[in-house]
Design a protein around this motif. Structure first.
Motif, PDB file in Angstrom:
ATOM      1  N   GLY A  35       0.733  -1.787   0.271  1.00  0.00           N
ATOM      2  CA  GLY A  35      -0.057   0.146   0.197  1.00  0.00           C
ATOM      3  C   GLY A  35       0.741   1.736  -0.218  1.00  0.00           C
ATOM      4  N   GLY A  36       0.736   2.439   0.210  1.00  0.00           N
ATOM      5  CA  GLY A  36       0.910   3.245   0.390  1.00  0.00           C
ATOM      6  C   GLY A  36       2.240   3.299   1.706  1.00  0.00           C
ATOM      7  N   PHE A  37       1.673   3.157   2.549  1.00  0.00           N
ATOM      8  CA  PHE A  37       2.535   3.601   3.307  1.00  0.00           C
ATOM      9  C   PHE A  37       3.946   2.665   3.392  1.00  0.00           C
ATOM     10  CE2 PHE A  37       5.037   2.482   7.848  1.00  0.00           C
ATOM     11  CZ  PHE A  37       5.438   3.525   8.114  1.00  0.00           C
ATOM     12  N   HIS A  38       4.173   1.337   2.848  1.00  0.00           N
ATOM     13  CA  HIS A  38       5.460   0.501   2.580  1.00  0.00           C
ATOM     14  C   HIS A  38       6.029   1.229   1.819  1.00  0.00           C
ATOM     15  CE1 HIS A  38       7.940  -2.451   1.132  1.00  0.00           C
ATOM     16  NE2 HIS A  38       7.557  -2.125   0.414  1.00  0.00           N
ATOM     17  N   ARG A  39       5.680   1.597   0.485  1.00  0.00           N
ATOM     18  CA  ARG A  39       6.128   2.886  -0.640  1.00  0.00           C
ATOM     19  C   ARG A  39       6.212   3.376  -0.424  1.00  0.00           C
ATOM     20  NH1 ARG A  39       2.808   2.869  -5.511  1.00  0.00           N
ATOM     21  NH2 ARG A  39       0.939   2.538  -4.301  1.00  0.00           N
ATOM     22  N   ALA A  40       6.042   5.039   0.753  1.00  0.00           N
ATOM     23  CA  ALA A  40       6.673   6.220   1.118  1.00  0.00           C
ATOM     24  C   ALA A  40       7.925   5.853   2.426  1.00  0.00           C
ATOM     25  CB  ALA A  40       5.440   6.851   1.800  1.00  0.00           C
ATOM     26  N   HIS A  41       7.732   4.729   2.730  1.00  0.00           N
ATOM     27  CA  HIS A  41       8.469   3.956   3.786  1.00  0.00           C
ATOM     28  C   HIS A  41       9.882   2.790   3.740  1.00  0.00           C
ATOM     29  CE1 HIS A  41       9.335   3.647   8.267  1.00  0.00           C
ATOM     30  NE2 HIS A  41       9.308   4.768   7.976  1.00  0.00           N
ATOM     31  N   LYS A  77       2.322  -4.138 -11.984  1.00  0.00           N
ATOM     32  CA  LYS A  77       3.385  -4.562 -13.013  1.00  0.00           C
ATOM     33  C   LYS A  77       3.271  -4.288 -14.584  1.00  0.00           C
ATOM     34  CE  LYS A  77       1.983  -9.267 -15.361  1.00  0.00           C
ATOM     35  NZ  LYS A  77       0.319  -9.622 -15.384  1.00  0.00           N
ATOM     36  N   GLU A  78       2.574  -3.574 -14.917  1.00  0.00           N
ATOM     37  CA  GLU A  78       2.522  -2.731 -16.138  1.00  0.00           C
ATOM     38  C   GLU A  78       3.741  -1.736 -16.141  1.00  0.00           C
ATOM     39  OE1 GLU A  78      -0.915  -0.588 -17.037  1.00  0.00           O
ATOM     40  OE2 GLU A  78      -1.666  -2.081 -16.342  1.00  0.00           O
ATOM     41  N   GLN A  79       4.483  -1.883 -14.483  1.00  0.00           N
ATOM     42  CA  GLN A  79       5.183  -0.200 -14.664  1.00  0.00           C
ATOM     43  C   GLN A  79       6.894  -0.930 -13.743  1.00  0.00           C
ATOM     44  OE1 GLN A  79       2.690   3.523 -14.150  1.00  0.00           O
ATOM     45  NE2 GLN A  79       3.778   3.216 -12.117  1.00  0.00           N
ATOM     46  N   ASP A  80       6.876  -2.253 -13.965  1.00  0.00           N
ATOM     47  CA  ASP A  80       7.717  -2.927 -13.845  1.00  0.00           C
ATOM     48  C   ASP A  80       8.196  -2.882 -11.929  1.00  0.00           C
ATOM     49  OD1 ASP A  80       8.371  -3.991 -16.553  1.00  0.00           O
ATOM     50  OD2 ASP A  80       9.225  -1.927 -17.028  1.00  0.00           O
ATOM     51  N   GLY A  81       7.599  -2.645 -11.936  1.00  0.00           N
ATOM     52  CA  GLY A  81       7.287  -2.358  -9.946  1.00  0.00           C
ATOM     53  C   GLY A  81       7.778  -0.628 -10.006  1.00  0.00           C
ATOM     54  N   LEU A  82       8.386   0.071 -11.121  1.00  0.00           N
ATOM     55  CA  LEU A  82       8.476   1.468 -10.316  1.00  0.00           C
ATOM     56  C   LEU A  82       7.474   2.408  -9.990  1.00  0.00           C
ATOM     57  CD1 LEU A  82      10.720   1.497 -14.104  1.00  0.00           C
ATOM     58  CD2 LEU A  82      11.158   1.617 -11.762  1.00  0.00           C
ATOM     59  N   TYR A  83       7.371   3.202  -9.221  1.00  0.00           N
ATOM     60  CA  TYR A  83       6.312   4.422  -9.060  1.00  0.00           C
ATOM     61  C   TYR A  83       7.028   5.611  -9.003  1.00  0.00           C
ATOM     62  CZ  TYR A  83       7.647   3.030  -4.562  1.00  0.00           C
ATOM     63  OH  TYR A  83       8.335   2.609  -2.890  1.00  0.00           O
ATOM     64  N   THR A  84       6.713   6.552  -8.307  1.00  0.00           N
ATOM     65  CA  THR A  84       6.966   7.826  -8.423  1.00  0.00           C
ATOM     66  C   THR A  84       6.835   7.887  -6.923  1.00  0.00           C
ATOM     67  OG1 THR A  84       6.459   8.896 -10.383  1.00  0.00           O
ATOM     68  CG2 THR A  84       7.109  10.343  -9.666  1.00  0.00           C
ATOM     69  N   LEU A  85       7.631   8.678  -5.937  1.00  0.00           N
ATOM     70  CA  LEU A  85       7.082   9.001  -4.656  1.00  0.00           C
ATOM     71  C   LEU A  85       7.235  10.781  -4.583  1.00  0.00           C
ATOM     72  CD1 LEU A  85       7.048   7.965  -1.150  1.00  0.00           C
ATOM     73  CD2 LEU A  85       9.086   8.645  -1.263  1.00  0.00           C
ATOM     74  N   ILE A  86       6.814  11.381  -4.362  1.00  0.00           N
ATOM     75  CA  ILE A  86       6.248  12.512  -4.543  1.00  0.00           C
ATOM     76  C   ILE A  86       5.900  13.418  -2.709  1.00  0.00           C
ATOM     77  CG2 ILE A  86       4.658  14.505  -4.976  1.00  0.00           C
ATOM     78  CD1 ILE A  86       3.521  12.252  -7.118  1.00  0.00           C
ATOM     79  N   ILE A  87       7.179  13.334  -2.616  1.00  0.00           N
ATOM     80  CA  ILE A  87       7.363  14.461  -1.096  1.00  0.00           C
ATOM     81  C   ILE A  87       7.282  15.487  -0.949  1.00  0.00           C
ATOM     82  CG2 ILE A  87       8.949  14.488   1.110  1.00  0.00           C
ATOM     83  CD1 ILE A  87      11.270  12.622  -0.604  1.00  0.00           C
ATOM     84  N   PRO A 234      -0.632  10.122   3.149  1.00  0.00           N
ATOM     85  CA  PRO A 234      -2.457  10.491   3.227  1.00  0.00           C
ATOM     86  C   PRO A 234      -2.175   9.314   1.579  1.00  0.00           C
ATOM     87  CG  PRO A 234      -1.655  12.111   2.241  1.00  0.00           C
ATOM     88  CD  PRO A 234      -0.164  11.372   2.691  1.00  0.00           C
ATOM     89  N   ALA A 235      -3.824   8.994   1.441  1.00  0.00           N
ATOM     90  CA  ALA A 235      -3.931   8.897   0.069  1.00  0.00           C
ATOM     91  C   ALA A 235      -3.846   9.106  -1.447  1.00  0.00           C
ATOM     92  CB  ALA A 235      -5.464   7.522   0.582  1.00  0.00           C
ATOM     93  N   THR A 236      -3.175   8.594  -2.041  1.00  0.00           N
ATOM     94  CA  THR A 236      -2.886   9.121  -3.036  1.00  0.00           C
ATOM     95  C   THR A 236      -4.237  10.319  -3.616  1.00  0.00           C
ATOM     96  OG1 THR A 236      -0.930   7.878  -3.667  1.00  0.00           O
ATOM     97  CG2 THR A 236      -1.456   8.896  -5.775  1.00  0.00           C
ATOM     98  N   SER A 237      -4.551  11.646  -4.025  1.00  0.00           N
ATOM     99  CA  SER A 237      -5.573  11.671  -4.926  1.00  0.00           C
ATOM    100  C   SER A 237      -4.834  11.775  -6.224  1.00  0.00           C
ATOM    101  CB  SER A 237      -5.924  13.333  -4.733  1.00  0.00           C
ATOM    102  OG  SER A 237      -5.464  13.808  -4.815  1.00  0.00           O
ATOM    103  N   GLY A 253       0.756   5.581 -12.743  1.00  0.00           N
ATOM    104  CA  GLY A 253      -0.697   5.127 -11.754  1.00  0.00           C
ATOM    105  C   GLY A 253      -1.116   5.204 -10.935  1.00  0.00           C
ATOM    106  N   TRP A 254      -0.318   4.890 -10.344  1.00  0.00           N
ATOM    107  CA  TRP A 254      -0.937   5.063  -8.769  1.00  0.00           C
ATOM    108  C   TRP A 254       0.835   5.556  -7.993  1.00  0.00           C
ATOM    109  CZ3 TRP A 254      -4.110   1.213  -5.950  1.00  0.00           C
ATOM    110  CH2 TRP A 254      -4.412   1.531  -5.289  1.00  0.00           C
ATOM    111  N   PRO A 255       1.345   7.115  -7.925  1.00  0.00           N
ATOM    112  CA  PRO A 255       2.533   7.316  -7.327  1.00  0.00           C
ATOM    113  C   PRO A 255       1.541   7.241  -5.953  1.00  0.00           C
ATOM    114  CG  PRO A 255       0.829   8.936  -8.313  1.00  0.00           C
ATOM    115  CD  PRO A 255       0.827   7.882  -9.111  1.00  0.00           C
ATOM    116  N   VAL A 256       2.610   7.864  -5.102  1.00  0.00           N
ATOM    117  CA  VAL A 256       2.798   7.601  -3.324  1.00  0.00           C
ATOM    118  C   VAL A 256       2.780   9.064  -2.772  1.00  0.00           C
ATOM    119  CG1 VAL A 256       3.193   6.360  -0.932  1.00  0.00           C
ATOM    120  CG2 VAL A 256       3.612   5.382  -3.289  1.00  0.00           C
ATOM    121  N   VAL A 257       2.375   9.825  -2.431  1.00  0.00           N
ATOM    122  CA  VAL A 257       2.508  11.434  -1.891  1.00  0.00           C
ATOM    123  C   VAL A 257       2.993  11.555   0.010  1.00  0.00           C
ATOM    124  CG1 VAL A 257       1.225  12.383  -2.977  1.00  0.00           C
ATOM    125  CG2 VAL A 257       0.485  12.035  -1.469  1.00  0.00           C
ATOM    126  N   CYS A 258       4.006  11.862   0.222  1.00  0.00           N
ATOM    127  CA  CYS A 258       3.971  12.402   1.901  1.00  0.00           C
ATOM    128  C   CYS A 258       4.726  12.918   2.123  1.00  0.00           C
ATOM    129  CB  CYS A 258       4.690  10.488   2.407  1.00  0.00           C
ATOM    130  SG  CYS A 258       6.183  10.327   1.147  1.00  0.00           S
TER     131      CYS A 258
END
Ligand code: NAD
Length: 492
Positions: A35-41, A77-87, A234-237, A253-258
């Motif tokens: 979820g969001g927290f694991h990916r931010a932390h 899967k579509e993003q090869d495990g990659l995502y953007t962390l937006i601080i 918080p949840a990504t909007s 498709g699903w960046p994480v904000v923190c």
């Protein structure tokens, strides 16, 4: 352009991307609950670690355990495990980084045996969890494992196709034992007091039901370090997703904000080795409990103060409440006079700086943490975040004024309306009882304190009842803000 391995070079012209060779990284950590927290932390700590040249271990295999997780699985899967962390920094600026730590990802409902095999594979040394408080299957009233949960019964009968984390872990550990492999570490990163101890207790309770002969092997081959985790996520909007595309040209498709703050205090108890997380900002200690106490009684309690007082005053996000001068000085005085005297000195922590940074973090207007989310399940939170402070202060005959005021505000909040008469959205397992007692408290405020599963014997303390009753009457008569201002003026 779309976020994936192929486009990384192009994306690197806009934001920081992994500089290590992801295809050479071994996934020796399995993480359940991407979820969001694991990916931010945790994944962000690992990403920094993997930038150290010599490290090729300690990549993450992310496991999505629930049917519900199909969306995050497909996205990763579509993003090869990659995502953007937006601080989201305090000044509103954004720091963006593509995280590459998740090098494998599995969707458990489609193929449970693959997940069990992965958890049992010799290269895996740590299994980490962020499965929310509900994932641990404990009974709130007794703190015991809930053996009546139908999913638990299902897992006992279907060991090869389990549905809960306990079914998976048990079968994986059974295979490890059978194959003569080493054990591993199971590390909870959920917001639970004594999260390692709770995980161990719950897992062994399940093992007693399902594979009792495995108990001894787990006792000697598996470790369960406690840890304290912190980073407001918080949840990504949909706005976050749209902004990322518009400003940086990244289709994620699903960046994480923190927030920018992060903290991880870990008990050094890893039976088969661990990453050098201390080189990327984590802190290893012998005993996590005092750090956890500090966090629960300042950060989490602070959230409850802002949430309940803010809700009554008509605010909907935490930053709005934190930026109200009356509320923020109330919180500061509460921390200084009622909580701080009870906290011991902690290595590596400057308490004054910690409190200051908390107020800044709460006030970060870009995070927009929902008050409804913070106030949900207050009947489970108040006994952990606030009441230990009250009992200890009563024992040393010191002030309980602010805590008593908060409980009085909670009694009024439980009526379900803010001061303007608008409905409050209360999400609480005890909502019915809270309302019933809140209604009776209009005539006699101390009735609210009769809820024994929340307040224990607090109603027997004359000092507390007196201060609480006075606060209740003040809030009814003058409203929250004016009552607080009068209190603050007396204290300053
Ligand atoms: P989220 O909704 O983004 O993700 C929740 C994850 O938990 C999902 O992957 C989901 O599949 C998994 N999950 C939920 N119930 C489960 C179950 N019964 N069994 C297995 N997996 C289950 O939430 P999040 O923001 O990632 O928060 C998750 C947890 O992290 C929180 O409950 C809390 O303990 C901890 N945490 C969160 C924050 C924060 O600010 N969000 C801060 C500190 C700690």
């Amino acid at each position: 352009c779309k976020l994936n391995t192929q486009n990384l070079y192009q994306i690197s012209k806009q934001v920081a991307v992994p500089q290590y060779n992801r295809s050479s990284i071994k996934a020796s950590i399995v993480h359940v609950g991407i979820g969001g927290f694991h990916r931010a932390h945790q994944a962000s700590y690992i990403d920094r670690l993997l930038h150290q040249e010599s490290i090729t271990d300690w990549g993450i295999c992310g496991v999505a355990l629930l049917d519900f997780d199909i969306k995050i699985y497909n996205t990763l899967k579509e993003q090869d495990g990659l995502y953007t962390l937006i601080i989201k920094e305090l000044d509103g600026s954004l720091t963006k980084r593509v995280i590459g730590a998740i090098v494998e990802y599995l969707f458990a409902p489609n193929n449970p045996l693959v997940v069990i095999e992965k958890m049992a594979s010799p290269e895996v040394r740590i299994i980490t969890l962020t499965i929310t408080e509900g994932g641990y299957n404990y009974n709130e009233a007794t703190s015991d494992f809930d053996v009546n949960n139908p999913l638990i019964k299902y897992d006992v009968e279907h060991p090869q196709a389990p549905k809960t984390i306990f079914g998976y872990l048990t079968q994986a550990l059974k295979l490890r034992k059978k194959r003569g492999l080493l054990g591993c570490t199971i590390q909870s990163c959920d917001n639970i007091q004594g999260n390692g101890d709770v995980t161990k207790k719950m897992l062994l309770s399940y093992v007693q039901l399902a594979e009792p002969e495995l108990t001894e092997w787990i006792e000697s081959n598996v470790s369960f370090p406690n840890s304290m985790v912190d980073r407001i996520t918080p949840a990504t909007s949909s706005l976050d997703i749209a902004n990322l595309k518009e400003v940086s040209g990244i289709e994620d498709g699903w960046p994480v904000v923190c927030e920018s703050f992060e903290q991880w205090v870990i008990e050094d108890n890893f039976i088969t080795g661990r990453p050098a997380w201390e080189t990327v900002g984590a802190q290893f200690v012998e005993d996590v409990a005092p750090y956890e106490r500090m966090k629960l009684r300042l950060l989490n309690a602070g959230h409850s103060v802002l949430g309940i007082l803010g809700a009554l005053m008509g605010y909907s996000t935490i930053d709005e409440a934190a930026n109200n001068n009356a509320i923020s000085s109330f919180l500061r005085i509460y921390m200084d006079t009622e909580v701080s005297p009870l906290l011991s000195d902690l290595k590596g922590v400057n308490l004054e700086g910690y409190k200051k940074s908390l107020l800044q973090r709460f006030g970060n207007e870009y995070i927009k943490d929902q008050i409804d989310r913070i106030c949900s399940e207050s009947s489970a939170k108040i006994p952990i975040f606030i009441l230990p402070t009250v009992y200890a202060q009563l024992k040393r005959r010191s002030s309980i004024a602010h805590a008593a005021f908060l409980i009085a505000a909670w009694a009024i909040y439980s009526l379900g309306e803010n001061e303007a008469g608008d409905n409050l959205l209360i999400k609480d397992g005890m909502k019915g009882l809270l309302y019933e007692k809140a209604l009776l408290s209009k005539k006699d405020p101390k009735v609210f304190l009769e809820i024994a599963s929340v307040f224990g014997k607090l109603k027997e303390s004359e000092t507390f009842v007196q201060v609480y009753t006075k606060s209740y009457q003040n809030i009814v008569k003058y409203g929250v803000e004016k009552s607080i201002l009068t209190m603050n003026n007396k204290m300053l």
